[in-house]
Scaffold this active site. Structure first.
Site, PDB file in Angstrom:
ATOM      1  CG  ASP A  98      46.924  30.220  48.820  1.00  0.00           C
ATOM      2  OD1 ASP A  98      47.370  29.315  49.113  1.00  0.00           O
ATOM      3  OD2 ASP A  98      47.463  31.459  48.579  1.00  0.00           O
ATOM      4  CG  ASP A 200      50.073  27.253  52.355  1.00  0.00           C
ATOM      5  OD1 ASP A 200      50.443  28.390  52.243  1.00  0.00           O
ATOM      6  OD2 ASP A 200      49.860  26.779  53.808  1.00  0.00           O
ATOM      7  CD  GLU A 262      54.573  29.002  50.593  1.00  0.00           C
ATOM      8  OE1 GLU A 262      55.069  29.820  51.339  1.00  0.00           O
ATOM      9  OE2 GLU A 262      53.746  28.151  51.324  1.00  0.00           O
ATOM     10  CG  HIS A 324      51.009  36.461  51.931  1.00  0.00           C
ATOM     11  ND1 HIS A 324      51.508  35.646  50.741  1.00  0.00           N
ATOM     12  CD2 HIS A 324      50.619  35.708  52.969  1.00  0.00           C
ATOM     13  CE1 HIS A 324      51.406  34.289  50.853  1.00  0.00           C
ATOM     14  NE2 HIS A 324      50.923  34.177  52.097  1.00  0.00           N
ATOM     15  CG  ASP A 325      54.378  34.194  53.939  1.00  0.00           C
ATOM     16  OD1 ASP A 325      53.348  34.582  54.587  1.00  0.00           O
ATOM     17  OD2 ASP A 325      54.084  33.071  53.005  1.00  0.00           O
TER      18      ASP A 325
HETATM   19  C1  NOJ Z   1      52.692  29.849  53.692  1.00  0.00           C
HETATM   20  C2  NOJ Z   1      51.772  31.044  53.679  1.00  0.00           C
HETATM   21  O1  NOJ Z   1      52.028  31.905  52.754  1.00  0.00           O
HETATM   22  C3  NOJ Z   1      51.578  31.904  55.111  1.00  0.00           C
HETATM   23  O2  NOJ Z   1      51.237  32.904  54.829  1.00  0.00           O
HETATM   24  C4  NOJ Z   1      50.959  30.914  55.976  1.00  0.00           C
HETATM   25  O3  NOJ Z   1      51.067  31.546  57.240  1.00  0.00           O
HETATM   26  C5  NOJ Z   1      51.570  29.346  55.924  1.00  0.00           C
HETATM   27  N1  NOJ Z   1      52.017  28.816  54.621  1.00  0.00           N
HETATM   28  C6  NOJ Z   1      50.530  28.279  56.745  1.00  0.00           C
HETATM   29  O4  NOJ Z   1      49.708  28.064  55.917  1.00  0.00           O
END
Ligand code: NOJ
Length: 532
Positions: A98, A200, A262, A324-325
Site C-alpha cells: 500500500d 491510497d 484506489e 477492509h472499508d
Molecule cells: C482508504 C483506506 O482504504 C482506508 O482504510 C483509510 O482509512 C483511508 N483511505 C485513509 O487512508
C-alpha cells in the site's frame, strides 16, 4: 507475446492486522502471513496486496504512517518483510504494498518540522491556512471520518487540513519537494523487489489552491452510493493526473511492476486514471460491485455494460468485490449470494481483487460497543465488522492468535463451522469453490483474456449470462448466474447451438452435458459451461 501478470492474475488482499498473529499479541503480523503462504498460493491467486505495514501510531490502523521506510514493530521488522517477499516470490506470488501519499501521521518527522513554525522549511509540505471569519475553519470541507477537515494547531495559530483523522495531516502535493520525497519512498521499495503499489485515495491528492467552499450536495440515495463527485475542491482535480503520470513514469523504470489506484468515482471519470496515452495507473480500481446499492442481475448487467462502454481502447479492466472499508459480500448479499458473487468476480473480464476471508463466505462480525475501534465508527459506518480475524480452525481464537490470547477484534460468529480447516476438507465448501474457480480461470485463456459478450434475448430477468471467447478453437465459455430465489429453466440457446458441457456449478455437485435451450438453475446457482 505474453501478457503482464497483473492482467492474467488474481489479486488477494490481506489486511495484516487480521490474517495471522504469530507472536501472540492479538494483532496479525508478517511472520503470521509468511506461515500461511502455502494456503495463499493454494488459493490459486497470483499476487498479494498488503494493507500498510509501515511504522504507524495506528490511529487509522496503519493508514497513518510515521515512517514510510520501516515496518511497524507490531507487524515485525524489515527483515520479516524481506523474508516474506522472498517466500512469496519462491511460490510465484507477487507482492503489492500500500502506498499512502495523501497524508502522513501527525507523528511523522516531516509534520513535526512543518508544525514547528510558520517559517520552517517544511511548512509547505502540509496544508496550512488561517482561520476564516470569527476564527472559523478556513472552509467547509468535511473529513471522511466526520466533522471538519481542519484542525487548529496551537503552536502557530493556523489550521491544517486532514481529509481523514486529525492525526492524518494531508501532504501538500503542490510542493515539489513533497512529490520528490514520496517518489523516493516508491524507489526505496521498488529497489527492494516490491512488485507494485495500491495507491491510497489517489483521486484526492491535488487540492484547489483557492480553497473555495464545496457546493451543497443532494442527499445520498443509498449509503453505499459513494461513487460521485461532491467536493470539486479536493476530488478528481486535473492536477492529480499530472501526479499520476509522474508516478507511472517512475514505475516504468522498473520491469513488470504495477500501479493500482484506489479511486471512488463514476466510471466516466474513473477511466481517465488509465491516462490519456495509457500512461496513468495500470488498474484504477473498479468499485462498481462494491458501491452498487443492489446485487441482482439487472444491476450487475448495467454495471458491466457501463464499465465496458467507458473503458478506453487498450485499457485493461478490473473488478473488486470487497475490501477492509466496506461490509463483506456475504453480508451484502442474500443467502447463497456470496458463492454467486465469487463466480461472477472470477469469470468477468478483467483482473479480480479478492478480500481475505471472502473465499470462505465469511460474513461481517458482530462488534460489541466496547470493542469498537475504527475511527470512522463515529460517522455510523463502522469498518470493524469487515476486519475480524481470519478463521483458520474451530478453536476459540480460530487459530488466528495462540490459545488464550484475545484477538484485537472478536472472531466472527460461526467460525466453528466456517473456517479454513473445515472448508478444506469439504469438497462442496466456499473454499473449494474458490479454488475450482481460480483453477478454471488459470486453465482457460478465454476466462483470463477473452472478450465478454452479455447475453440478452431469452434469458430470464434474474439470470445474468455472458460468453467469454478467446481466439483459439474451443475457447468458448458461457457463464450463467441465477440471482433469483426460485428455480428457473433458462433458454440460453442464443449463446450457441453446439453441444455444451457444464464445467462448474456454485454448488459443486454437477458436471456434464447440458441443454442450453432448457438449462435448469437452482436458486442462486451459477454455472460455467464450455461450449464445444
Ligand atoms: C482508504 C483506506 O482504504 C482506508 O482504510 C483509510 O482509512 C483511508 N483511505 C485513509 O487512508
Amino acid at each position: 507475446m505474453t501478457e503482464p501478470w497483473w492482467q492474467t492474475g488474481v489479486v488477494y488482499q490481506i489486511y495484516p492486522r487480521s490474517f495471522a498473529d504469530a507472536d501472540g499479541d492479538g494483532v496479525g503480523d508478517l511472520p503470521g502471513i509468511a506461515a500461511h503462504l502455502d494456503y495463499v498460493a493454494g488459493l490459486g491467486v497470483d499476487a498479494i496486496w498488503l494493507s500498510p505495514i509501515y511504522r504507524s501510531p495506528m490511529a487509522d490502523f496503519g493508514y497513518d504512517i510515521s515512517d514510510y521506510r520501516d515496518v511497524d514493530p507490531l507487524f515485525g521488522t524489515i527483515d520479516d518483510l524481506e523474508t516474506l517477499v522472498r517466500a512469496a516470490h519462491d511460490r510465484g506470488l507477487k507482492v503489492i504494498l500500500d502506498l499512502v501519499p495523501n497524508h502522513t501521521s501527525d507523528e511523522h518527522a516531516w509534520f513535526a518540522e512543518s508544525r514547528a513554525s510558520r517559517d520552517n522549511p517544511k511548512r509547505d509540505w502540509y496544508i496550512w491556512r488561517d482561520a476564516g471569519p470569527a476564527g472559523a475553519e478556513p472552509n467547509n470541507w468535511p473529513s471522511f471520518f466526520g466533522g471538519s477537515a481542519w484542525e487548529l494547531d496551537e503552536t502557530t495559530g493556523q489550521y491544517y487540513l486532514h481529509l481523514f483523522h486529525r492525526k492524518q495531516p494531508d501532504l501538500n502535493w503542490h510542493t515539489p519537494e513533497v512529490r520528490a520525497a514520496v517518489y523516493d519512498v516508491m524507489r526505496f521499495w521498488l529497489d527492494r523487489g516490491i512488485d507494485g503499489f495500491r495507491i491510497d485515495v489517489l483521486w484526492l491528492l491535488a487540492k484547489d489552491q483557492t480553497f473555495a467552499d464545496s457546493p451543497p450536495v443532494p442527499p445520498r440515495e443509498h449509503e453505499l452510493d459513494v461513487a460521485r463527485l461532491e467536493h470539486p475542491g479536493f476530488e478528481d482535480r486535473e492536477e492529480t493526473h499530472d501526479i499520476v503520470r509522474e508516478m507511472r513514469a517512475l514505475v516504468d523504470e522498473y520491469d513488470h511492476r504495477v500501479l493500482i489506484g484506489e479511486i471512488y468515482l463514476p466510471y466516466e471519470r474513473l477511466v481517465r486514471y488509465y491516462g490519456e496515452r495509457l500512461d496513468g495507473v495500470h488498474l484504477p480500481f473498479n468499485f462498481g460491485l462494491v458501491t452498487a446499492s443492489r446485487f441482482d442481475a439487472p444491476t450487475v448487467r448495467r454495471l458491466v455494460e457501463e464499465y465496458e462502454s467507458f473503458l478506453p481502447e487498450g485499457a485493461w479492466p478490473n473488478w473488486v468485490l470487497g475490501n477492509h472499508d466496506i461490509s463483506r459480500i456475504a453480508t451484502r448479499t442474500a443467502e447463497g449470494g456470496a458463492r454467486l458473487a465469487q463466480m461472477l468476480l472470477l469469470t468477468l473480464r478483467g483482473t479480480p481483487t479478492c478480500y481475505y476471508g471472502d473465499e470462505l463466505g465469511l460474513a461481517d462480525g458482530e462488534i460489541p460497543p466496547d470493542r469498537v475501534v475504527d475511527p470512522q465508527a463515529a460517522t455510523g459506518r463502522n469498518r470493524d465488522p469487515a476486519r475480524t480475524p481470519m478463521p483458520w480452525e474451530p478453536s476459540p481464537t480460530a487459530g488466528f492468535s495462540p490459545d488464550g490470547v484475545e484477538p484485537w477484534l472478536p472472531v466472527a460468529a460461526g467460525h466453528k463451522q466456517r473456517n479454513v480447516q473445515a472448508q478444506a476438507a469439504d469438497p462442496r465448501s466456499e473454499l473449494s469453490l474458490f479454488r475450482a474457480l481460480t483453477a478454471l480461470r488459470r486453465g482457460r485463456r478465454a476466462l483470463q483474456l477473452g472478450s465478454l459478450r452479455l447475453l440478452g434475448g431469452t434469458a430470464p430477468d434474474d439470470v445474468l449470462a455472458y460468453v467469454r471467447e478467446g481466439e483459439g478453437e474451443g475457447e468458448h465459455v458461457l457463464v450463467a448466474l441465477h440471482f433469483g430465489a426460485e428455480p428457473r429453466t433458462a433458454d440460453l440457446s442464443a449463446a450457441s447451438a453446439r453441444p455444451a458441457d457444464l464445467l462448474l456449478s456454485t454448488e459443486l455437485d454437477r458436471e456434464g452435458e447440458v441443454d442450453l435451450a432448457a438449462l435448469e438453475l437452482r436458486p442462486r446457482e451459477g454455472v460455467v459451461i464450455s461450449v464445444r
